[in-house]
Design a protein around this motif. Structure first.
Motif, PDB file in Angstrom:
ATOM      1  N   LEU A  86      52.975  44.279  38.675  1.00 49.82           N
ATOM      2  CA  LEU A  86      51.522  44.221  38.482  1.00 49.82           C
ATOM      3  C   LEU A  86      50.864  45.564  38.770  1.00 49.82           C
ATOM      4  O   LEU A  86      49.768  45.849  38.272  1.00 49.82           O
ATOM      5  N   PHE A 103      46.512  31.426  48.774  1.00 51.27           N
ATOM      6  CA  PHE A 103      47.872  31.896  49.015  1.00 51.27           C
ATOM      7  C   PHE A 103      48.618  30.927  49.920  1.00 51.27           C
ATOM      8  O   PHE A 103      49.735  30.504  49.617  1.00 51.27           O
ATOM      9  N   MET A 104      47.984  30.556  51.041  1.00 49.67           N
ATOM     10  CA  MET A 104      48.652  29.684  51.999  1.00 49.67           C
ATOM     11  C   MET A 104      48.881  28.287  51.422  1.00 49.67           C
ATOM     12  O   MET A 104      49.910  27.663  51.682  1.00 49.67           O
ATOM     13  N   VAL A 142      45.762  38.251  43.537  1.00 46.79           N
ATOM     14  CA  VAL A 142      45.270  39.560  43.975  1.00 46.79           C
ATOM     15  C   VAL A 142      44.445  40.251  42.887  1.00 46.79           C
ATOM     16  O   VAL A 142      43.571  41.070  43.184  1.00 46.79           O
ATOM     17  N   LEU A 143      44.711  39.883  41.625  1.00 45.41           N
ATOM     18  CA  LEU A 143      43.954  40.502  40.529  1.00 45.41           C
ATOM     19  C   LEU A 143      42.485  40.106  40.572  1.00 45.41           C
ATOM     20  O   LEU A 143      41.625  40.773  39.985  1.00 45.41           O
ATOM     21  N   GLU A 144      42.188  38.984  41.268  1.00 47.02           N
ATOM     22  CA  GLU A 144      40.802  38.491  41.328  1.00 47.02           C
ATOM     23  C   GLU A 144      39.947  39.312  42.296  1.00 47.02           C
ATOM     24  O   GLU A 144      38.732  39.210  42.286  1.00 47.02           O
ATOM     25  N   ILE A 145      40.603  40.086  43.176  1.00 45.26           N
ATOM     26  CA  ILE A 145      39.845  40.842  44.178  1.00 45.26           C
ATOM     27  C   ILE A 145      39.419  42.183  43.592  1.00 45.26           C
ATOM     28  O   ILE A 145      40.264  43.018  43.258  1.00 45.26           O
ATOM     29  N   ALA A 178      52.337  40.853  48.070  1.00 43.45           N
ATOM     30  CA  ALA A 178      51.534  40.457  46.913  1.00 43.45           C
ATOM     31  C   ALA A 178      50.142  41.083  46.958  1.00 43.45           C
ATOM     32  O   ALA A 178      49.491  41.263  45.936  1.00 43.45           O
ATOM     33  N   PRO A 229      44.217  30.291  40.345  1.00 39.84           N
ATOM     34  CA  PRO A 229      43.490  31.566  40.370  1.00 39.84           C
ATOM     35  C   PRO A 229      42.088  31.474  39.770  1.00 39.84           C
ATOM     36  O   PRO A 229      41.198  32.213  40.172  1.00 39.84           O
ATOM     37  N   ILE A 270      50.779  32.782  42.842  1.00 40.22           N
ATOM     38  CA  ILE A 270      50.450  33.303  44.177  1.00 40.22           C
ATOM     39  C   ILE A 270      50.203  34.814  44.121  1.00 40.22           C
ATOM     40  O   ILE A 270      49.400  35.347  44.898  1.00 40.22           O
ATOM     41  N   THR A 271      50.856  35.500  43.196  1.00 41.02           N
ATOM     42  CA  THR A 271      50.735  36.958  43.128  1.00 41.02           C
ATOM     43  C   THR A 271      49.564  37.378  42.237  1.00 41.02           C
ATOM     44  O   THR A 271      48.952  38.419  42.449  1.00 41.02           O
ATOM     45  N   LEU A 272      49.244  36.540  41.230  1.00 42.21           N
ATOM     46  CA  LEU A 272      48.113  36.855  40.343  1.00 42.21           C
ATOM     47  C   LEU A 272      46.791  36.805  41.086  1.00 42.21           C
ATOM     48  O   LEU A 272      45.809  37.433  40.675  1.00 42.21           O
ATOM     49  N   ARG A 292      45.063  50.095  44.272  1.00 38.90           N
ATOM     50  CA  ARG A 292      43.947  50.337  43.346  1.00 38.90           C
ATOM     51  C   ARG A 292      42.802  51.022  44.094  1.00 38.90           C
ATOM     52  O   ARG A 292      42.215  51.988  43.611  1.00 38.90           O
ATOM     53  N   TYR A 348      41.243  34.195  48.873  1.00 36.83           N
ATOM     54  CA  TYR A 348      42.605  34.666  48.604  1.00 36.83           C
ATOM     55  C   TYR A 348      43.581  34.072  49.602  1.00 36.83           C
ATOM     56  O   TYR A 348      44.621  33.528  49.237  1.00 36.83           O
ATOM     57  N   PHE A 349      43.203  34.128  50.879  1.00 33.72           N
ATOM     58  CA  PHE A 349      44.082  33.647  51.946  1.00 33.72           C
ATOM     59  C   PHE A 349      44.321  32.138  51.827  1.00 33.72           C
ATOM     60  O   PHE A 349      45.459  31.668  51.919  1.00 33.72           O
ATOM     61  N   PHE A 354      46.149  45.612  45.588  1.00 32.42           N
ATOM     62  CA  PHE A 354      44.721  45.816  45.880  1.00 32.42           C
ATOM     63  C   PHE A 354      44.451  47.140  46.604  1.00 32.42           C
ATOM     64  O   PHE A 354      43.696  47.980  46.083  1.00 32.42           O
ATOM     65  N   TYR A 370      38.360  37.628  50.365  1.00 29.99           N
ATOM     66  CA  TYR A 370      39.614  37.643  51.122  1.00 29.99           C
ATOM     67  C   TYR A 370      39.947  36.249  51.645  1.00 29.99           C
ATOM     68  O   TYR A 370      41.097  35.836  51.646  1.00 29.99           O
ATOM     69  N   ARG A 381      38.714  32.539  41.825  1.00 29.57           N
ATOM     70  CA  ARG A 381      37.811  33.577  41.334  1.00 29.57           C
ATOM     71  C   ARG A 381      36.375  33.042  41.286  1.00 29.57           C
ATOM     72  O   ARG A 381      35.439  33.715  41.719  1.00 29.57           O
ATOM     73  N   VAL A 409      35.161  33.272  34.224  1.00 32.49           N
ATOM     74  CA  VAL A 409      34.186  32.547  35.036  1.00 32.49           C
ATOM     75  C   VAL A 409      32.796  32.864  34.485  1.00 32.49           C
ATOM     76  O   VAL A 409      32.474  34.040  34.302  1.00 32.49           O
TER      77      VAL A 409
END
Lengths: 219, 219, 219, 219
Positions: free
Chosen positions: B31, A68-69, A33-36, B104, A107, A29-31, B111, A64-65, B108, A61, A111, D38
């Protein structure tokens, strides 16, 4: 620690399965954010508008949402299920590992969906692929519940909770069907597919048990 | 394990909520380091000064420090709140999930703020955006406390602790207002906005309860 | 859960501090692997030797190993210290947060040291910078122990363990001095500095308490 | 908390070792997903086929699956072993740290194997390198079991479980030999080496204890 050993079954304590699962869910769930990606400074400079730069990222976003949910909701259900168990067996641990495999994998299609957004054919594939991973998470959750019921892993004193658990499937089952519909529709109209994923995520996150109680159907 | 069931409420045990939250907070806080880029070797070679290369990155370090301290302070408050509870309900779990969503997400805007540093218009947007995410974390924490109080989730035997908890809001509430001020000011003078974020992070990290005791206002 | 409240001190339970710290240590130690780059296929193809490609990366592996062992050793000492405590206070939580700040930050100087390897002037700075972060971790650990002793956070029944704890400082203290020496020497001859870091990591990882018992100095 | 102290041995509680290990295993298993790239949009556009783009990545998925299942299986065995222990000593903590070193390192050879796929000479090296890391994980697990047995760390009341544990080695030991064979064969025919890794991962994941019980060989 000194739990009685039934002859035909190896009992395992739940605490480490809980800790390991919580870890994987929390990291997955926390990783996300690295995709954004932050819009590049050059991009901002040329367009002269940072707000539009952020706004332009809305599919990212949204993905991501939704992810996450969905992981959050699956974690809540997982936590309620394992909480109602007295002990677990080796098969439960392996089925749980497969559930975690899909949660940890999420994730990647997230992505993919946000990177391929707008590329007609690729987008279709991404939306279906994403839906399949979401579906597999919910499916594994249902299988875990089934296995627990069949093998009598539930605690004796929480019979009510157990029935409650069974009722939860009314929440999981429809989402399973909705995922199939969303993936099929999403292949032709990606936007509608994604919208259904969003609705399912919100639906799964509703505290249905609490809502039912509110309306007087207490156990 | 054999806890009594009230008819109108589904009680949940706290341990997995704690474990999952600890996991997300711990990962989000760790992170952050991935956002700090090592100055390229070519850059160092051309300028011939590695120390200046590190020094030049100070906005990144500052953003790292503010985010780290804010998540750390939120975690401490979260831990104090949940510690004082007897049990949690389904709504608490969902509100908690929204708090975790913002925690989480923080890497973003962190950064973004360090990448857009120095680009006038973009910097403004980044500082406001960053402030909103910080504000949402503290807001969710306050909402969690409110919900717990309204639904009577606190333990009976920790009435003092509970009042203590209420008093903590004196620490959270002003920071909420300060975030709004910082974001507004930051839109016009980013440096001042960031400075206020730094001050709030330090303010939130002060062990106010211990300090109050020191000055004789024991419960 | 129903622990007695002393008037002049807010007691906190240890379990969430342990969980959060374990999380941060575990993530920091595991993120280190992301810093190791796989040699590009083109590079391998041109040199025609994959083994040499891996071998060429040895400073990266060494930095990985030193960082891993140091965080591991710090975690072991942290775990032994907190284990011996009866409860913690608010100041302990904040000091602990600063320790975690440096532990979570370590992947950055680790990356810096392996990326700047061979660039004379930059390498010097990286080796010193890296040493300072290692030193700060050990320093915070010592401060945590001091604070616990001064505030009487140790359990009454583990007086022996507590003395044991004090003796541990014989292991931490020399490493503190060794870090200062290593950083100073490393500024002039990086290779020697790094070698000393390696020796300290191994020294910290020695189960000294067990070794002492082996040689008959039991408590 | 008030556990009796034997003179010649420092006893440690298991809970933090479990929490830390669960954390590292959970993070290592979840970080694997970051290694999967990806396919770029341009690539998809030029070939006009996103499905083929995904399909082309199969060695990456396979490496992901093997690594995930192997860490998962190692975690299950680790959890079963530590569960059967009464307490741990300092040496156990250090040996455990070395096991975690290899588990946390696994994402690196996983990435290497999927990136070097198809480059004849490099692929050979990657397959052997990957196998050595897998082998080291299983070897450390066996050493941990041996150490626990030699030092009498097992609980008295779980003598049966302990023997069970010993029997588990029948599952670990053959995989050790299989890894050596796979690495040797993999140097000449990488595809066969990888296939054996896959088979070992599945073999390790079989709930052998439960299967044995099913066929009537209950303890």
């Amino acid at each position: 620690m000194a739990e009685p050993q039934k002859p035909a079954q190896v009992k395992h304590k739940k605490n480490r399965l809980e800790a390991f699962s919580d870890g994987v869910f929390a990291i997955a769930i926390t990783l996300l954010v690295l995709e954004i990606a932050v819009p590049a400074v050059e991009e901002i400079r040329s367009s002269g508008d940072a707000l539009r730069g952020i706004g332009h990222e809305w599919p990212v976003y949204l993905a991501y949402f939704i992810s996450f949910m969905t992981i959050g909701a699956v974690w809540i259900e997982h936590s309620a299920l394992v909480d109602a168990l007295d002990h677990i067996d080796g098969v439960f641990m392996r089925l749980n590992l497969v559930l975690l495999l899909f949660a940890a994998f999420l994730p990647f299609p997230t992505r993919m969906m946000s990177e391929w957004k707008g590329v007609t054919e690729a987008e279709r594939v991404a939306v279906v692929f994403y839906g399949i991973v979401l579906l597999m998470m919910v499916l594994m959750l249902i299988l875990l519940g089934r296995h627990a019921e069949r093998e009598g892993l539930f605690g004796e004193d929480i019979a009510d909770e157990r029935k409650e658990e069974a009722r939860v499937k009314y929440q999981l089952m429809p989402s399973l069907i909705a995922y199939v519909v969303a993936a099929l529709v999403g292949f032709f109209v990606p936007q509608i597919g994604i919208s259904i994923y969003l609705i399912i995520a919100i639906w799964l996150a509703i505290p249905l048990r609490d809502v039912r109680r509110l309306f007087g159907r207490s156990a």
